[in-house]
Design a protein around this motif. Sequence first.
Motif, mmCIF file in Angstrom:
data_model
loop_
_atom_site.group_PDB
_atom_site.id
_atom_site.type_symbol
_atom_site.label_atom_id
_atom_site.label_comp_id
_atom_site.label_asym_id
_atom_site.label_seq_id
_atom_site.Cartn_x
_atom_site.Cartn_y
_atom_site.Cartn_z
ATOM 1 N N THR A 133 12.096 -2.583 -24.412
ATOM 2 C CA THR A 133 13.657 -1.775 -24.568
ATOM 3 C C THR A 133 14.825 -3.425 -25.099
ATOM 4 O O THR A 133 15.665 -3.497 -25.130
ATOM 5 N N ASN A 134 13.832 -4.532 -24.519
ATOM 6 C CA ASN A 134 14.891 -5.085 -23.996
ATOM 7 C C ASN A 134 16.403 -5.003 -23.760
ATOM 8 O O ASN A 134 17.527 -6.487 -23.233
ATOM 9 N N GLU A 135 16.062 -4.325 -22.611
ATOM 10 C CA GLU A 135 17.375 -4.238 -21.620
ATOM 11 C C GLU A 135 17.256 -3.531 -20.478
ATOM 12 O O GLU A 135 15.554 -3.530 -20.315
ATOM 13 N N LEU A 136 17.781 -3.523 -19.192
ATOM 14 C CA LEU A 136 17.670 -3.695 -17.462
ATOM 15 C C LEU A 136 16.657 -2.342 -17.807
ATOM 16 O O LEU A 136 16.995 -2.263 -17.944
ATOM 17 N N CYS A 137 15.413 -2.897 -16.951
ATOM 18 C CA CYS A 137 14.892 -1.417 -16.273
ATOM 19 C C CYS A 137 14.203 -1.772 -15.378
ATOM 20 O O CYS A 137 13.975 -2.824 -14.601
ATOM 21 N N VAL A 138 13.613 -0.441 -14.418
ATOM 22 C CA VAL A 138 13.038 -0.845 -13.379
ATOM 23 C C VAL A 138 11.599 -0.086 -13.216
ATOM 24 O O VAL A 138 11.762 0.545 -13.867
ATOM 25 N N THR A 139 10.544 -0.314 -12.414
ATOM 26 C CA THR A 139 8.936 -0.391 -12.389
ATOM 27 C C THR A 139 8.846 0.185 -10.844
ATOM 28 O O THR A 139 9.298 -0.499 -9.950
ATOM 29 N N ALA A 140 8.628 1.492 -11.129
ATOM 30 C CA ALA A 140 7.995 2.277 -9.810
ATOM 31 C C ALA A 140 6.527 2.586 -9.918
ATOM 32 O O ALA A 140 6.089 2.968 -10.999
ATOM 33 N N SER A 141 5.828 1.679 -8.917
ATOM 34 C CA SER A 141 4.045 1.169 -8.787
ATOM 35 C C SER A 141 4.361 2.402 -7.395
ATOM 36 O O SER A 141 4.373 1.919 -6.550
ATOM 37 N N LYS A 164 0.698 -1.312 0.011
ATOM 38 C CA LYS A 164 0.071 0.235 -0.468
ATOM 39 C C LYS A 164 0.888 1.273 -0.368
ATOM 40 O O LYS A 164 0.173 2.735 0.445
ATOM 41 N N ARG A 165 2.036 1.427 -1.200
ATOM 42 C CA ARG A 165 3.076 2.164 -1.118
ATOM 43 C C ARG A 165 3.500 2.402 -2.442
ATOM 44 O O ARG A 165 3.537 1.248 -3.017
ATOM 45 N N CYS A 166 4.578 3.384 -2.554
ATOM 46 C CA CYS A 166 5.082 3.364 -3.907
ATOM 47 C C CYS A 166 5.844 1.616 -4.155
ATOM 48 O O CYS A 166 7.006 2.524 -2.524
ATOM 49 N N VAL A 167 6.611 1.051 -4.304
ATOM 50 C CA VAL A 167 7.990 0.290 -4.239
ATOM 51 C C VAL A 167 8.298 0.352 -5.701
ATOM 52 O O VAL A 167 7.709 0.693 -6.556
ATOM 53 N N LEU A 168 9.225 -0.238 -5.460
ATOM 54 C CA LEU A 168 10.533 -0.142 -6.608
ATOM 55 C C LEU A 168 10.854 -1.500 -6.957
ATOM 56 O O LEU A 168 11.800 -1.363 -5.859
ATOM 57 N N SER A 169 10.505 -2.283 -8.352
ATOM 58 C CA SER A 169 11.530 -3.240 -9.082
ATOM 59 C C SER A 169 12.987 -3.357 -8.370
ATOM 60 O O SER A 169 13.446 -2.963 -8.878
ATOM 61 N N ASP A 170 13.039 -4.624 -8.314
ATOM 62 C CA ASP A 170 14.444 -4.492 -9.373
ATOM 63 C C ASP A 170 14.215 -4.729 -10.171
ATOM 64 O O ASP A 170 13.234 -5.063 -11.359
ATOM 65 N N PRO A 171 15.563 -4.560 -10.768
ATOM 66 C CA PRO A 171 16.229 -4.852 -12.332
ATOM 67 C C PRO A 171 15.915 -6.224 -13.114
ATOM 68 O O PRO A 171 16.007 -6.798 -12.663
ATOM 69 N N TYR A 172 14.828 -5.604 -14.776
ATOM 70 C CA TYR A 172 14.614 -7.146 -14.432
ATOM 71 C C TYR A 172 14.560 -6.312 -16.992
ATOM 72 O O TYR A 172 14.739 -5.217 -17.117
ATOM 73 N N PRO A 173 14.112 -7.285 -17.457
ATOM 74 C CA PRO A 173 14.125 -6.971 -19.001
ATOM 75 C C PRO A 173 13.232 -6.173 -19.111
ATOM 76 O O PRO A 173 11.966 -6.779 -19.567
ATOM 77 N N SER A 174 13.466 -5.416 -20.096
ATOM 78 C CA SER A 174 12.422 -4.696 -20.518
ATOM 79 C C SER A 174 11.688 -5.115 -21.194
ATOM 80 O O SER A 174 12.162 -5.811 -22.144
ATOM 81 N N SER A 175 10.375 -5.740 -21.508
ATOM 82 C CA SER A 175 9.463 -5.769 -23.008
ATOM 83 C C SER A 175 9.808 -4.299 -23.918
ATOM 84 O O SER A 175 9.357 -4.763 -25.355
#
Length: 300
Positions: free
Chosen positions: A111-119, A98-109
């Motif tokens: 760009t096919n490069e590592l990215c992170v997602t804040a949600s 129930k708060r803003c979280v930041l994912s671990d780096p993962y391959p983006s669908s």
Amino acid sequence: MLISDIRKFSEIRYNVRAYLAYLFERNIPNKLPGVSVKTIEIGFDKMAHEIEHFDAFYILGADGVQINDNISLDSKKMLGKGENRSNKAYYYRAVREKRCVLSDPYPSSLTNELCVTASKPIYDENNHLKYIVCVDISLKDVLKLISPSLLEHTFINFSKVIYGFFALALFLVVAMLFTLAIKSFIKEFSAINISEMFETTIILTLALAIFDLVKVIFDEEVLGKAHKEKTSASKIVIRFIGSIIIALAIEALMLVFKFAITDPSQIIYAIYLIGGVAVLLIALSAYLWTTKQDKIKSEF
């Protein structure tokens, strides 16, 4: 380079999450009447002016299904409507915590490069979950979000060079001590001398202690490898002091033998040295005890 980027991300992760949480909080309406996709998109537009580089903004429904296409500066990335992302970590973690979280780096669908997602979860005025707002940022661009100033960056590089020179100088000392010890060993093959063997052992012990110090300086200050600070510091202190205690104990033993044979009246100095070794052992024991207590407290 990739491993280095991941290591840097782990070091600044909490700062990045705090910054993105601040942007979400300031620009995206939450727990207010009339929260809608339109108001969220307006907030995304404001955030896009504060984050120089991003891959995409998008909105998920409470069920994890993407409501609209991605908002992006690249038209090729404007897709994704209807995608079910309920199995993504950035979705269920945001819902659960129930708060803003930041994912671990993962391959983006995208760009096919590592990215992170804040949600971040968005609620209505009755505290019912309405949406999950997300932003994808490449790992390289995330590292630029929390980057040191030019002056700080220059000083960091300067410090690394200085530490590198000190590490090299200490390593040369180790090499000289090791060479001296090996030469002494070679001489002892022809005529065994107990005193010289003890001295050689002391030299090798001190060389090992200095080498441990060189390794820590080079790893942490020059290469910038991340270590658990307390654990790393404790190990080097224990090994360094332990090596000194061994060297002093050998020296005290040599003095006992020497004075017992040549001048028994001087043996008191050997006793003083043995007393110093005992004090060091007590101090090291106290240090080990306090370190263990700190570790127990941190586990709770």
